[in-house]
Motif scaffolding. Structure first.
Motif, PDB file in Angstrom:
ATOM      1  N   ARG A   1      78.888   5.290  61.902  1.00  0.00           N
ATOM      2  CA  ARG A   1      77.822   5.992  61.186  1.00  0.00           C
ATOM      3  C   ARG A   1      77.800   7.491  61.485  1.00  0.00           C
ATOM      4  O   ARG A   1      76.899   8.201  61.031  1.00  0.00           O
TER       5      ARG A   1
ATOM      6  N   ILE B   1      75.318  10.442  60.071  1.00  0.00           N
ATOM      7  CA  ILE B   1      74.425  11.140  60.998  1.00  0.00           C
ATOM      8  C   ILE B   1      74.622  12.646  60.910  1.00  0.00           C
ATOM      9  O   ILE B   1      73.652  13.416  60.833  1.00  0.00           O
TER      10      ILE B   1
ATOM     11  N   VAL C   1      72.048   9.483  67.362  1.00  0.00           N
ATOM     12  CA  VAL C   1      71.372  10.549  66.609  1.00  0.00           C
ATOM     13  C   VAL C   1      70.888  11.636  67.564  1.00  0.00           C
ATOM     14  O   VAL C   1      71.064  12.837  67.313  1.00  0.00           O
TER      15      VAL C   1
ATOM     16  N   THR D   1      65.055  12.095  66.101  1.00  0.00           N
ATOM     17  CA  THR D   1      65.132  10.641  65.879  1.00  0.00           C
ATOM     18  C   THR D   1      63.915  10.156  65.094  1.00  0.00           C
ATOM     19  O   THR D   1      64.022   9.185  64.341  1.00  0.00           O
TER      20      THR D   1
ATOM     21  N   TRP E   1      64.790  11.004  61.551  1.00  0.00           N
ATOM     22  CA  TRP E   1      65.757  10.010  61.055  1.00  0.00           C
ATOM     23  C   TRP E   1      65.029   8.749  60.582  1.00  0.00           C
ATOM     24  O   TRP E   1      65.298   8.235  59.491  1.00  0.00           O
TER      25      TRP E   1
END
Length: 449
Positions: free
Chosen positions: A238, A242, A295, A326, A329
């Motif tokens: 990912r 990210i 992240v 975060t 996110w």
């Protein structure tokens, strides 16, 4: 560094949960660093069976003033010889990790010079054994494996040539060069054009290495220590998503290489953010090795590495912003209600004095509450100045302070400039205060009891 983890035993005097370790103290003061390092050229051979290292480092620098000695940091390893501009130099080593070199003739102000140091032995504090028989250097402890200048906030070119027995691998920061196979050894090359020694790391292990690219061609190197690949490969996959998300928030990715390194020192090993390639020291612990950690550490490439805090007192510039990333996110990917999270976070900690300790005190290292109070303080700032100004701050700060080591008060002034108003009372309440902020500063538009 991810919240909720502590520094592994043997990492020196690291503050638990802090992303950058203050350089070891000693008799040599910052005043002795009267030179600007242009390059570290490090050659090393590491022997996992004996956990010993042989190395030669050449430091190229320019004198800011006349120098009768050159002060470096080196821990654990024994210096065998030193030359300055190819002439034999005298030197002394101390137990406090100071290496003081006295050249045969004084170096004049403005002179370019080279110091070559040959050394061997067992690396010093911050060189951490992994459970799979390898080792990794804790970020901020470059002096554990080569002579460096750790206190001067001095970015320099970095080149590493590292040789290990066949079957072992070496991963560091920056771009990977050619891998050379010998009869019984393998040699790896790494380089990064401008990096502070505080943001360097190296890992030696029986690594599985993936080499891919981002959409723009940026090389991605991801390394897995034995037994960790199955659990961490989905997280590594990912990384493009990210970095795209973070680039939308903070501006273009600030470096020319990327990736992750997954190793296991112990179950409490922290995640750290060396330049270009975070290292997860407790990657075998599912409690901490999760998407949030990736992240968080990648966010440090903007907030903590490209633009760095200057002292441990200014830690909120790195950690408060990385933890809040975060939250952002979760908001973007999962629709999280951050007002509700912020409110619940405050209500759950109203009576916790440790939670409300100041996030910024001049001359005093920030505490662990940068991971708890910090993100709520940033969310309150977002509500105080509004999304337009807030996201402008997130994007402009790392662009306009790239390469800087910055004190927290400069960030406050920058926010006031972008927001167009005085925020002294707000910052005093949230970042310098030790009690629950006033109602007007808790979070505009957020309903509290």
């Amino acid at each position: 560094m991810s919240a909720g983890v502590v520094v592994a035993a043997g990492a020196g005097d690291a503050v638990a949960g802090s992303p950058f370790v203050d350089a070891p103290g000693g008799a040599v003061s910052a005043a002795d660093r009267a030179f600007d390092v242009a390059e570290y050229d490090v050659t090393m051979s590491y022997h996992p069976d004996s956990a010993t290292l042989e190395g030669v480092t050449t430091i190229s620098a320019t004198a800011d003033e006349a120098l009768g000695r050159v002060a470096l940091d080196l821990s654990g390893l024994t210096v065998r010889s030193v030359t300055v501009d190819s002439r034999v130099a005298s030197f002394t080593q101390t137990d406090s990790a100071d290496l003081v070199v006295v050249p045969a003739t004084s170096i004049e102000a403005g002179d370019r010079f080279q110091v070559r140091v040959e050394y061997d032995g067992t690396p010093g504090a911050g060189w951490l054994p992994t459970v799979s028989g390898g080792a990794t250097a804790f970020m901020g402890r470059s002096s554990a494996w080569f002579p460096a200048v750790e206190e001067a906030f001095d970015k320099a070119s970095f080149r590493l040539t590292a040789t290990v027995p066949t079957g072992w691998s070496v991963v560091s920061v920056g771009r990977e060069g050619p891998v050379r196979e010998g009869p019984d050894t393998t040699t790896f090359h790494w380089s990064e054009p401008a990096v502070d020694p505080a943001h360097l790391a190296v890992t030696v292990d029986r690594l599985t290495i993936d080499r891919t690219e981002l959409a723009d061609g940026t090389p991605v190197v991801t390394a897995y220590a034995p037994g960790l690949e199955a659990a961490t490969r989905p997280l590594a996959a990912r990384l493009p998503e990210i970095l795209d998300f973070l680039a939308e928030l903070f501006g273009p990715y600030p470096f020319d290489a990327a990736g992750n390194v997954f190793v296991h020192v112990n179950d409490d090993g922290p995640a750290t953010a060396p330049q270009t390639r975070p290292v997860y020291l407790g990657a075998g612990n599912e409690r901490f090795m999760n998407l949030e950690a990736v992240v968080h550490e990648q966010a440090h490439q903007w907030y903590g590495v490209s633009t760095a805090h200057r002292t441990s007192a200014d830690l909120c510039l790195s950690e408060c912003l990385a933890v809040y990333t975060t939250w952002l996110w979760d908001e973007a990917k999962d629709g999280a209600d951050l007002d509700a999270r912020h409110r619940d976070h405050i209500e759950a900690n109203r009576d916790d004095d440790a939670f409300w300790a100041p996030l910024y005190r001049p001359g005093v290292g920030a505490g662990m509450n940068v991971y708890q109070k910090g993100p709520s303080a940033v969310h309150a700032l977002r509500r105080q100045i509004g999304d337009e100004a807030f996201f402008a701050v997130l994007r402009r700060w790392p662009r306009e302070h790239r390469g800087d080591h910055v004190e927290w008060p400069r960030f406050e002034a920058f926010v006031e400039e972008v927001a167009g108003r005085d925020l002294t009372a707000f910052f005093d309440d949230w970042f310098r205060g030790s009690t629950v902020p006033s109602e007007e500063h808790l979070g505009r538009g957020v309903a509290f009891r």
